[in-house]
Design a protein around this motif. Structure first.
Motif, PDB file in Angstrom:
ATOM      1  N   PRO A 108       0.757  -0.990   0.193  1.00  0.00           N
ATOM      2  CA  PRO A 108      -0.227   0.177  -0.152  1.00  0.00           C
ATOM      3  C   PRO A 108       0.131   1.388  -0.100  1.00  0.00           C
ATOM      4  N   PRO A 110       2.852   4.621   0.669  1.00  0.00           N
ATOM      5  CA  PRO A 110       3.281   5.357  -0.470  1.00  0.00           C
ATOM      6  C   PRO A 110       4.674   5.228  -0.901  1.00  0.00           C
ATOM      7  N   ASP A 142      -1.839   8.716  -4.067  1.00  0.00           N
ATOM      8  CA  ASP A 142      -0.936   9.345  -2.674  1.00  0.00           C
ATOM      9  C   ASP A 142      -1.309  10.456  -2.272  1.00  0.00           C
ATOM     10  N   ARG A 149      -1.087   7.106   0.062  1.00  0.00           N
ATOM     11  CA  ARG A 149      -1.337   5.140   0.211  1.00  0.00           C
ATOM     12  C   ARG A 149      -1.777   4.761  -0.983  1.00  0.00           C
ATOM     13  N   ASN A 150      -1.327   4.047  -1.578  1.00  0.00           N
ATOM     14  CA  ASN A 150      -1.416   3.282  -2.589  1.00  0.00           C
ATOM     15  C   ASN A 150      -1.876   2.177  -3.180  1.00  0.00           C
TER      16      ASN A 150
END
Length: 248
Positions: A108, A110, A142, A149-150
């Motif tokens: 997740p 970043p 992000d 987060r990704n």
């Protein structure tokens, strides 16, 4: 499949190519290893200096190469699309990207994954003199979420384009086609009908020839299913029926 025969790609005035091109950054010889180059790229991204990385971009180098049909001088306003070079939306070529590399993100996150050198794999190209790019940007994940987060290993990109279109009067076009068929000046009615039959025959041949591998694969799968259900003479009869159907 039939639409590609009736309306081939180059019959369109505006052509878009978009998605994951899988193009990467070429490692310069001054870097002894890929990991050293990845460290350099990551540092440039953190510093916001990714524009200088474009000189290593594989797709940008490919776009500089001659493409399409060689024509003297610059293509005209309504030149055949195949004679036009592929272009990328404003904001990338020539002025540097307006967004950081879109791949490979850490999920997740970043940040970026340590398994790949970050690169602009996701792109939008077009081929036409009737397209004007208005926007070409990326959605930086992000910056969209709190905490950053990704949710995917690619940043999505999007573009806004203005495209000059023409309106076709289908009724008038149909009337002109009928006039050519029934009244034609250069061809007699019989010659015109013969020409249409010949074109129809060629179309059917090309269509069947293109679909033949799929028909053969389907027949193989059906025969495998029959082997699991039938035996002996019943299997032989079914196989003969399947072969005749495949030939038809």
């Amino acid at each position: 499949m039939a639409d590609q025969f009736l309306y081939p790609l180059w019959a369109h005035r505006a052509i878009f190519l978009m998605g994951d091109t899988n193009m990467r950054l070429t490692k310069p010889p001054e870097f002894e290893s890929l990991s050293a180059f990845r460290k350099h790229v990551n540092g440039a991204i953190v510093a916001g200096e990714w524009a200088d990385l474009q000189k290593h971009d594989q797709l940008s180098e490919m776009l500089k190469q001659p493409t399409g049909i060689p024509t003297p001088g610059s293509p005209g306003k309504h030149a055949h699309p195949q004679a036009m070079p592929w272009q990328e939306a404003v904001g990338f070529r020539g002025t540097g990207p307006k967004f950081p590399p879109t791949f490979k993100l850490l999920v997740p996150g970043p940040g970026y994954s340590a398994k790949r050198v970050p690169a602009w794999t996701d792109r939008i190209l077009f081929r036409s003199a009737d397209i004007r790019p208005m926007r070409y940007e990326a959605v930086l994940q992000d910056q969209m979420f709190d905490p950053p987060r990704n949710i995917a290993d690619h940043h999505p990109i999007y573009g806004l384009f203005e495209v000059d279109c023409i309106q076709v009067n289908k009724g008038l076009l149909h009337s002109h086609v009928q006039e050519l068929i029934h009244v034609g000046v250069k061809f007699s009615r019989d010659a015109c009908q013969q020409l249409l039959r010949e074109q129809s025959r060629h179309f059917r041949w090309r269509f069947v020839n293109t679909g033949r591998p799929h028909i053969e694969l389907l027949a193989q799968r059906m025969f495998a299913d029959l082997q699991g259900e039938l035996q002996g003479e019943d299997l032989t009869v079914a196989a003969d029926w399947l072969f005749e159907g495949q030939q038809d």
